[in-house]
Motif scaffolding. Sequence first.
Motif, PDB file in Angstrom:
ATOM      1  N   PHE A 223       0.814  -1.211   0.000  1.00  0.00           N
ATOM      2  CA  PHE A 223       0.000   0.000   0.000  1.00  0.00           C
ATOM      3  C   PHE A 223       0.851   1.267   0.000  1.00  0.00           C
ATOM      4  O   PHE A 223       0.414   2.303  -0.508  1.00  0.00           O
ATOM      5  CB  PHE A 223      -1.000  -0.036   1.161  1.00  0.00           C
ATOM      6  CG  PHE A 223      -2.253  -0.769   0.797  1.00  0.00           C
ATOM      7  CD1 PHE A 223      -3.378  -0.083   0.364  1.00  0.00           C
ATOM      8  CD2 PHE A 223      -2.304  -2.153   0.816  1.00  0.00           C
ATOM      9  CE1 PHE A 223      -4.534  -0.752  -0.016  1.00  0.00           C
ATOM     10  CE2 PHE A 223      -3.447  -2.840   0.444  1.00  0.00           C
ATOM     11  CZ  PHE A 223      -4.570  -2.136   0.025  1.00  0.00           C
ATOM     12  N   ARG A 224       2.063   1.194   0.517  1.00  0.00           N
ATOM     13  CA  ARG A 224       2.971   2.330   0.346  1.00  0.00           C
ATOM     14  C   ARG A 224       3.360   2.468  -1.127  1.00  0.00           C
ATOM     15  O   ARG A 224       3.542   3.581  -1.637  1.00  0.00           O
ATOM     16  CB  ARG A 224       4.211   2.141   1.219  1.00  0.00           C
ATOM     17  CG  ARG A 224       3.945   2.373   2.701  1.00  0.00           C
ATOM     18  CD  ARG A 224       5.230   2.547   3.493  1.00  0.00           C
ATOM     19  NE  ARG A 224       5.974   1.311   3.644  1.00  0.00           N
ATOM     20  CZ  ARG A 224       5.838   0.475   4.668  1.00  0.00           C
ATOM     21  NH1 ARG A 224       4.967   0.744   5.647  1.00  0.00           N
ATOM     22  NH2 ARG A 224       6.566  -0.627   4.742  1.00  0.00           N
ATOM     23  N   LEU A 225       3.478   1.329  -1.821  1.00  0.00           N
ATOM     24  CA  LEU A 225       3.763   1.352  -3.255  1.00  0.00           C
ATOM     25  C   LEU A 225       2.606   1.989  -4.025  1.00  0.00           C
ATOM     26  O   LEU A 225       2.818   2.849  -4.894  1.00  0.00           O
ATOM     27  CB  LEU A 225       4.006  -0.079  -3.737  1.00  0.00           C
ATOM     28  CG  LEU A 225       4.714  -0.281  -5.074  1.00  0.00           C
ATOM     29  CD1 LEU A 225       6.109   0.312  -5.050  1.00  0.00           C
ATOM     30  CD2 LEU A 225       4.780  -1.778  -5.396  1.00  0.00           C
ATOM     31  N   TYR A 226       1.372   1.576  -3.717  1.00  0.00           N
ATOM     32  CA  TYR A 226       0.207   2.209  -4.350  1.00  0.00           C
ATOM     33  C   TYR A 226       0.236   3.726  -4.160  1.00  0.00           C
ATOM     34  O   TYR A 226      -0.045   4.488  -5.090  1.00  0.00           O
ATOM     35  CB  TYR A 226      -1.091   1.664  -3.749  1.00  0.00           C
ATOM     36  CG  TYR A 226      -1.487   0.275  -4.200  1.00  0.00           C
ATOM     37  CD1 TYR A 226      -1.370  -0.123  -5.526  1.00  0.00           C
ATOM     38  CD2 TYR A 226      -2.010  -0.645  -3.281  1.00  0.00           C
ATOM     39  CE1 TYR A 226      -1.751  -1.397  -5.930  1.00  0.00           C
ATOM     40  CE2 TYR A 226      -2.391  -1.918  -3.679  1.00  0.00           C
ATOM     41  CZ  TYR A 226      -2.260  -2.293  -4.997  1.00  0.00           C
ATOM     42  OH  TYR A 226      -2.646  -3.554  -5.389  1.00  0.00           O
ATOM     43  N   ASP A 227       0.571   4.159  -2.951  1.00  0.00           N
ATOM     44  CA  ASP A 227       0.519   5.583  -2.634  1.00  0.00           C
ATOM     45  C   ASP A 227       1.440   6.413  -3.516  1.00  0.00           C
ATOM     46  O   ASP A 227       1.137   7.571  -3.819  1.00  0.00           O
ATOM     47  CB  ASP A 227       0.879   5.815  -1.156  1.00  0.00           C
ATOM     48  CG  ASP A 227      -0.234   5.395  -0.208  1.00  0.00           C
ATOM     49  OD1 ASP A 227      -1.379   5.237  -0.674  1.00  0.00           O
ATOM     50  OD2 ASP A 227       0.041   5.206   0.997  1.00  0.00           O
ATOM     51  N   ARG A 228       2.562   5.850  -3.931  1.00  0.00           N
ATOM     52  CA  ARG A 228       3.528   6.659  -4.680  1.00  0.00           C
ATOM     53  C   ARG A 228       3.398   6.524  -6.201  1.00  0.00           C
ATOM     54  O   ARG A 228       4.136   7.178  -6.944  1.00  0.00           O
ATOM     55  CB  ARG A 228       4.955   6.335  -4.242  1.00  0.00           C
ATOM     56  CG  ARG A 228       5.500   4.980  -4.599  1.00  0.00           C
ATOM     57  CD  ARG A 228       6.946   4.861  -4.068  1.00  0.00           C
ATOM     58  NE  ARG A 228       7.560   3.575  -4.341  1.00  0.00           N
ATOM     59  CZ  ARG A 228       8.218   3.281  -5.457  1.00  0.00           C
ATOM     60  NH1 ARG A 228       8.327   4.176  -6.416  1.00  0.00           N
ATOM     61  NH2 ARG A 228       8.771   2.084  -5.607  1.00  0.00           N
ATOM     62  N   ILE A 229       2.455   5.722  -6.672  1.00  0.00           N
ATOM     63  CA  ILE A 229       2.276   5.571  -8.118  1.00  0.00           C
ATOM     64  C   ILE A 229       1.583   6.807  -8.693  1.00  0.00           C
ATOM     65  O   ILE A 229       0.572   7.287  -8.169  1.00  0.00           O
ATOM     66  CB  ILE A 229       1.484   4.295  -8.432  1.00  0.00           C
ATOM     67  CG1 ILE A 229       2.366   3.077  -8.150  1.00  0.00           C
ATOM     68  CG2 ILE A 229       0.997   4.271  -9.881  1.00  0.00           C
ATOM     69  CD1 ILE A 229       1.642   1.761  -8.243  1.00  0.00           C
ATOM     70  N   THR A 230       2.113   7.318  -9.781  1.00  0.00           N
ATOM     71  CA  THR A 230       1.601   8.526 -10.421  1.00  0.00           C
ATOM     72  C   THR A 230       0.830   8.176 -11.697  1.00  0.00           C
ATOM     73  O   THR A 230       0.961   7.065 -12.236  1.00  0.00           O
ATOM     74  CB  THR A 230       2.755   9.459 -10.792  1.00  0.00           C
ATOM     75  OG1 THR A 230       3.552   8.821 -11.829  1.00  0.00           O
ATOM     76  CG2 THR A 230       3.639   9.758  -9.579  1.00  0.00           C
ATOM     77  N   PRO A 231       0.044   9.127 -12.224  1.00  0.00           N
ATOM     78  CA  PRO A 231      -0.607   8.897 -13.520  1.00  0.00           C
ATOM     79  C   PRO A 231       0.392   8.563 -14.623  1.00  0.00           C
ATOM     80  O   PRO A 231       0.103   7.732 -15.497  1.00  0.00           O
ATOM     81  CB  PRO A 231      -1.310  10.223 -13.786  1.00  0.00           C
ATOM     82  CG  PRO A 231      -1.593  10.783 -12.425  1.00  0.00           C
ATOM     83  CD  PRO A 231      -0.398  10.388 -11.605  1.00  0.00           C
ATOM     84  N   GLU A 232       1.557   9.156 -14.574  1.00  0.00           N
ATOM     85  CA  GLU A 232       2.581   8.883 -15.585  1.00  0.00           C
ATOM     86  C   GLU A 232       3.092   7.439 -15.471  1.00  0.00           C
ATOM     87  O   GLU A 232       3.374   6.793 -16.484  1.00  0.00           O
ATOM     88  CB  GLU A 232       3.746   9.870 -15.443  1.00  0.00           C
ATOM     89  CG  GLU A 232       3.422  11.302 -15.858  1.00  0.00           C
ATOM     90  CD  GLU A 232       2.480  12.003 -14.885  1.00  0.00           C
ATOM     91  OE1 GLU A 232       2.458  11.626 -13.677  1.00  0.00           O
ATOM     92  OE2 GLU A 232       1.750  12.916 -15.321  1.00  0.00           O
ATOM     93  N   ASP A 233       3.208   6.934 -14.236  1.00  0.00           N
ATOM     94  CA  ASP A 233       3.619   5.538 -14.043  1.00  0.00           C
ATOM     95  C   ASP A 233       2.640   4.586 -14.714  1.00  0.00           C
ATOM     96  O   ASP A 233       3.039   3.593 -15.338  1.00  0.00           O
ATOM     97  CB  ASP A 233       3.688   5.207 -12.548  1.00  0.00           C
ATOM     98  CG  ASP A 233       4.822   5.902 -11.835  1.00  0.00           C
ATOM     99  OD1 ASP A 233       5.851   6.178 -12.479  1.00  0.00           O
ATOM    100  OD2 ASP A 233       4.676   6.181 -10.621  1.00  0.00           O
ATOM    101  N   ILE A 234       1.361   4.892 -14.581  1.00  0.00           N
ATOM    102  CA  ILE A 234       0.339   4.023 -15.168  1.00  0.00           C
ATOM    103  C   ILE A 234       0.434   4.037 -16.689  1.00  0.00           C
ATOM    104  O   ILE A 234       0.311   2.994 -17.351  1.00  0.00           O
ATOM    105  CB  ILE A 234      -1.059   4.460 -14.677  1.00  0.00           C
ATOM    106  CG1 ILE A 234      -1.176   4.189 -13.169  1.00  0.00           C
ATOM    107  CG2 ILE A 234      -2.155   3.734 -15.449  1.00  0.00           C
ATOM    108  CD1 ILE A 234      -2.457   4.668 -12.544  1.00  0.00           C
TER     109      ILE A 234
END
Length: 447
Positions: free
Chosen positions: A412-423
């Motif tokens: 969930f810390r990983l989810y928190d730092r994902i950006t629109p650009e990462d997706i």
Amino acid sequence: MLKLGALVFVLSFLLVPPLPGQNSDIFPYSWKVEELENGLRIVSIPLNNPNIISYYTIVRAGSRNEVEPGKSGFAHFFEHMMFKGTKAIPRPAYDDFLTRLGAGTNGFTSDDLTCYFVVFAGRENLEAVVRTEADRFINLFYDEEMLKTEAPVIEGEYYASVSSPERRLAETLRDAAFVRHSYKHTTLGYLADIQDMPNQYEYSRLFKKRFYAPDQTILLVAGDFDHAQLMEMVKKYYGDWERSNYILETPLEPPQTEMKRVHYSWPTPTLPRLAVAFHGPAYSDEKIDKAALDLLAEAAFSRSSPLVQRLVVEEQKCQSLGASFPDRRDPYLFTIQAVVKKDEDLPYVESQIFQEIERFKAEPVASDRLAEIKSNRRYTMAGALETTDGLAGTLVGYLSLTADPGTLNRLFRLYDRITPEDIMIMAKKYFVKENCTIATLSGGKTQ
């Protein structure tokens, strides 16, 4: 494979997690992890709630472990056989023990694991459960005749499963998408292998020796107990269990280099179905690939997404549309699946799915939409952890992947730092047509 009635009140007994200001981790409870000399790992989560204890045995062997040709289905076979009893505690005595305890028990098999659990009340009953479960796993008894009796039951379960168009489509898709990896077959295995099980007694003993061993197993105990007392019991009853030292090597799946198409003709009229699948990454709480695609699945294919609203609600081309990307130990499939109302609309729905995929490659997810998805995911997980058995049941899959409860917090810390650009980056990386397998199913005619 339900064996006895579960304790209904277990699921309604709420835990009291720390307040948000005290701990921002998604998994706010303390845990201890210990390992015996024989490799048995114990994950202990003592909770400040009266009476209820959830006792899970996680065997890290599922259909993924069935790597030898002609030997699929044995992980599921052992889910059945593990309820047959031992010489010391035969099946009727085991059932009677659980009935007197007022306990619920069950077992299930997936690609990566087989799990067994007992949920009961009263810490005074813990030693009896530890003793009985240790005997069941160390001293399981069955002979060749018992195998031959159970094999037709498993064959019947296979026929019941593939009588569902959804299950048949999934089986067809996996068989086409994977070339070498054992994810090619489903948990039930291939029908020919199931039919040959009566002749495979010696192999079944080998499978048990390899995987029903302490170094392949995790005990997860959550609820009202003392950790030190639990460990004394576990060492007493599981300490002599011999490790297997078997190291599984799953076949490496080669990169897919061209789009595949496969069709299954259902023998009777049914709504047509479409599955569009891309090879994706394995579970990780360190690399963003899998987590970013999890978030993309919700942004693009959840019930509230524009595509689903248009195809299901407005145009009414589909009865349902959604995406799934289960957590797996090895790279698996990101699958978009639709139940379409008319055969002639299959090409249109497929084209709209690919059009939406291209949009997510070119346009970042809106920041507020991404924040909402992350919040909803956190809220759903927090709700699943609110009960003793909800907590234990949720952890099972993650423990089979990492053997560490802390993986939930890291994820969930990983989810928190994902950006629109990462997706966007991950969509471009994985959603390419050469990496895609398309499966369709329709009834009453061939296409």
